[in-house]
Motif scaffolding. Structure first.
Motif, PDB file in Angstrom:
ATOM      1  N   UNK A 137       0.830  -1.202   0.000  1.00 24.87           N
ATOM      2  CA  UNK A 137       0.000   0.000   0.000  1.00 24.87           C
ATOM      3  C   UNK A 137       0.866   1.254   0.000  1.00 24.87           C
ATOM      4  N   UNK A 138       0.335   2.286  -0.647  1.00 25.02           N
ATOM      5  CA  UNK A 138       1.004   3.583  -0.682  1.00 25.02           C
ATOM      6  C   UNK A 138       0.975   4.221   0.707  1.00 25.02           C
ATOM      7  N   UNK A 139       2.102   4.777   1.116  1.00 29.01           N
ATOM      8  CA  UNK A 139       2.156   5.471   2.399  1.00 29.01           C
ATOM      9  C   UNK A 139       2.141   6.990   2.219  1.00 29.01           C
ATOM     10  N   UNK A 140       2.912   7.445   1.263  1.00 30.27           N
ATOM     11  CA  UNK A 140       3.113   8.893   1.106  1.00 30.27           C
ATOM     12  C   UNK A 140       1.813   9.608   0.737  1.00 30.27           C
ATOM     13  N   UNK A 141       1.605  10.747   1.367  1.00 31.75           N
ATOM     14  CA  UNK A 141       0.422  11.536   1.082  1.00 31.75           C
ATOM     15  C   UNK A 141      -0.815  10.992   1.778  1.00 31.75           C
ATOM     16  N   UNK A 142      -0.569  10.065   2.719  1.00 33.66           N
ATOM     17  CA  UNK A 142      -1.698   9.488   3.437  1.00 33.66           C
ATOM     18  C   UNK A 142      -1.409   9.515   4.929  1.00 33.66           C
ATOM     19  N   UNK A 143      -2.461   9.511   5.708  1.00 33.14           N
ATOM     20  CA  UNK A 143      -2.308   9.504   7.151  1.00 33.14           C
ATOM     21  C   UNK A 143      -2.003   8.090   7.631  1.00 33.14           C
ATOM     22  N   UNK A 144      -1.355   8.016   8.793  1.00 35.28           N
ATOM     23  CA  UNK A 144      -1.131   6.696   9.382  1.00 35.28           C
ATOM     24  C   UNK A 144      -2.474   6.034   9.702  1.00 35.28           C
ATOM     25  N   UNK A 145      -2.522   4.731   9.499  1.00 35.44           N
ATOM     26  CA  UNK A 145      -3.761   4.007   9.822  1.00 35.44           C
ATOM     27  C   UNK A 145      -3.463   2.536  10.069  1.00 35.44           C
ATOM     28  N   UNK A 146      -4.423   1.881  10.698  1.00 37.76           N
ATOM     29  CA  UNK A 146      -4.321   0.444  10.878  1.00 37.76           C
ATOM     30  C   UNK A 146      -5.351  -0.214   9.957  1.00 37.76           C
ATOM     31  N   UNK A 147      -5.451  -1.556  10.049  1.00 35.74           N
ATOM     32  CA  UNK A 147      -6.331  -2.248   9.102  1.00 35.74           C
ATOM     33  C   UNK A 147      -7.368  -3.136   9.769  1.00 35.74           C
ATOM     34  N   UNK A 148      -8.564  -3.065   9.207  1.00 32.90           N
ATOM     35  CA  UNK A 148      -9.678  -3.895   9.631  1.00 32.90           C
ATOM     36  C   UNK A 148     -10.003  -4.765   8.426  1.00 32.90           C
ATOM     37  N   UNK A 149      -9.905  -6.072   8.602  1.00 31.29           N
ATOM     38  CA  UNK A 149     -10.009  -6.988   7.463  1.00 31.29           C
ATOM     39  C   UNK A 149     -11.181  -7.952   7.632  1.00 31.29           C
ATOM     40  N   UNK A 150     -12.003  -8.050   6.600  1.00 32.94           N
ATOM     41  CA  UNK A 150     -13.094  -9.027   6.629  1.00 32.94           C
ATOM     42  C   UNK A 150     -12.534 -10.378   6.193  1.00 32.94           C
ATOM     43  N   UNK A 151     -12.665 -11.364   7.065  1.00 34.01           N
ATOM     44  CA  UNK A 151     -12.063 -12.670   6.798  1.00 34.01           C
ATOM     45  C   UNK A 151     -12.869 -13.454   5.766  1.00 34.01           C
ATOM     46  N   UNK A 152     -14.020 -12.936   5.373  1.00 33.53           N
ATOM     47  CA  UNK A 152     -14.826 -13.639   4.372  1.00 33.53           C
ATOM     48  C   UNK A 152     -14.625 -13.098   2.969  1.00 33.53           C
ATOM     49  N   UNK A 153     -14.764 -11.774   2.817  1.00 33.15           N
ATOM     50  CA  UNK A 153     -14.651 -11.232   1.459  1.00 33.15           C
ATOM     51  C   UNK A 153     -13.292 -10.565   1.216  1.00 33.15           C
ATOM     52  N   UNK A 154     -12.501 -10.416   2.273  1.00 30.83           N
ATOM     53  CA  UNK A 154     -11.165  -9.862   2.082  1.00 30.83           C
ATOM     54  C   UNK A 154     -11.105  -8.337   2.064  1.00 30.83           C
ATOM     55  N   UNK A 155     -12.247  -7.711   2.208  1.00 25.09           N
ATOM     56  CA  UNK A 155     -12.285  -6.243   2.245  1.00 25.09           C
ATOM     57  C   UNK A 155     -11.336  -5.691   3.302  1.00 25.09           C
ATOM     58  N   UNK A 156     -10.607  -4.666   2.938  1.00 21.31           N
ATOM     59  CA  UNK A 156      -9.698  -4.022   3.870  1.00 21.31           C
ATOM     60  C   UNK A 156     -10.177  -2.602   4.145  1.00 21.31           C
ATOM     61  N   UNK A 157     -10.443  -2.293   5.408  1.00 23.37           N
ATOM     62  CA  UNK A 157     -10.870  -0.949   5.790  1.00 23.37           C
ATOM     63  C   UNK A 157      -9.730  -0.304   6.564  1.00 23.37           C
ATOM     64  N   UNK A 158      -9.415   0.924   6.226  1.00 21.03           N
ATOM     65  CA  UNK A 158      -8.362   1.626   6.948  1.00 21.03           C
ATOM     66  C   UNK A 158      -8.979   2.351   8.125  1.00 21.03           C
TER      67      UNK A 158
END
Lengths: 155, 155
Positions: free
Chosen positions: A88-109
């Motif tokens: 994932x791109x870091x530059x130009x973005x705020x720090x964040x962690x990840x929330x991942x759906x174990x079924x569909x693989x969706x990644x939420x920052x």
DNA sequence: ATGATATTGATTTTGATTATCATTATAATT
DNA sequence: AATTATAATGATAATCAAAATCAATATCAT
């Protein structure tokens, strides 16, 4: 603008290391920045291939490594979405962690300032000088629950 | 007592699946429980080898997998300590996260109830049903800082 | 255009983990 | 104790993402 900061980051890295601006390298970087999602090397390879079919897999890996070294992006190795690394791109973005759906693989920052403070408290408590952290939350997203996936028995 | 709970855990799993009590399996499990640290498969292999030189690598992997399935232990894949998986006993122990020294590799188990609450808040906020999380804090431990490793420039 | 150096794409190699398979061990039954 | 069905073993080969190799090509300052 994220795109400019991202480009500036890799540009200055290339300059500092006397590395050259090659066509394939530029295409890979541009494609990755434009895609702006959590891609695997393979996914990126296929995206780049569309624009330049001559590009090789090795060059994609090499360029991803370069981008990571420059601080432009970062490896993500989630527990429950296959074995392959995402980037994932870091530059130009705020720090964040990840929330991942174990079924569909969706990644939420996600981000929580208080949570960050708690983490620093733990560093201090154990007398560690803080360098980085990794927080991943795994669960089932609303959509997957509605579809009857990832339900709690008896829920 | 952690040791008994750990043994009970794997015992009931073997029984439920009609698996047998073999000598090598027993030795691997015992050695792992006794070691009580964050071992790699290779480290465990060498430890077991001392007691029973005939043991093969494959059996160590198989038994580790079995232990993970039974809930007795868990895989740990840290970012900055090589590429290999470490394993830790879960049974008879409280939930905890990990604080890792990027210089000497020391792993400290940490816990913060408030931090756990924050995480659940994030699950709720994004409407995810919580399953698990992974939190790793990377830094430099006191000992390594004293030895001049991992110092901040100009610190 | 030249030359020094970096980069490429195809390919092979690596290294951790899994799968395969013939042989052996386990545990219940006779 | 012998029998039997099944599971487990150890040696080895297979897998798979990622890295290394290498001859051919591209970059860029001169």
């Amino acid at each position: 603008m994220a795109k400019n900061e991202a480009h500036a980051s890799i540009e200055s890295y290339l300059a500092a290391k006397n590395l050259k601006h090659s066509r394939p390298r530029q295409e890979i970087i541009d494609t990755f920045i434009k895609a702006d999602s959590h891609l695997t090397a393979e996914e990126l390879y296929h995206l780049v291939k569309k624009k330049n079919p001559k590009i090789g897999f090795a060059t994609v890996y090499r360029t991803l490594k370069l981008m990571c070294e420059s601080g432009l992006c970062k490896e993500l190795k989630f527990e429950k979405s296959g074995d392959c690394t995402r980037y994932e791109i870091l530059k130009g973005r705020e720090h964040h962690d990840h929330l991942i759906c174990t079924h569909c693989g969706t990644v939420v920052e996600v981000f929580d300032a208080e949570l960050e403070r708690m983490q620093n408290r733990l560093f201090k408590l154990h007398d560690f000088y803080p360098q980085s952290h990794r927080l991943e939350l795994y669960g089932t997203c609303k959509t997957c629950r509605k579809r009857g996936r990832g339900k709690v028995s008896g829920g």
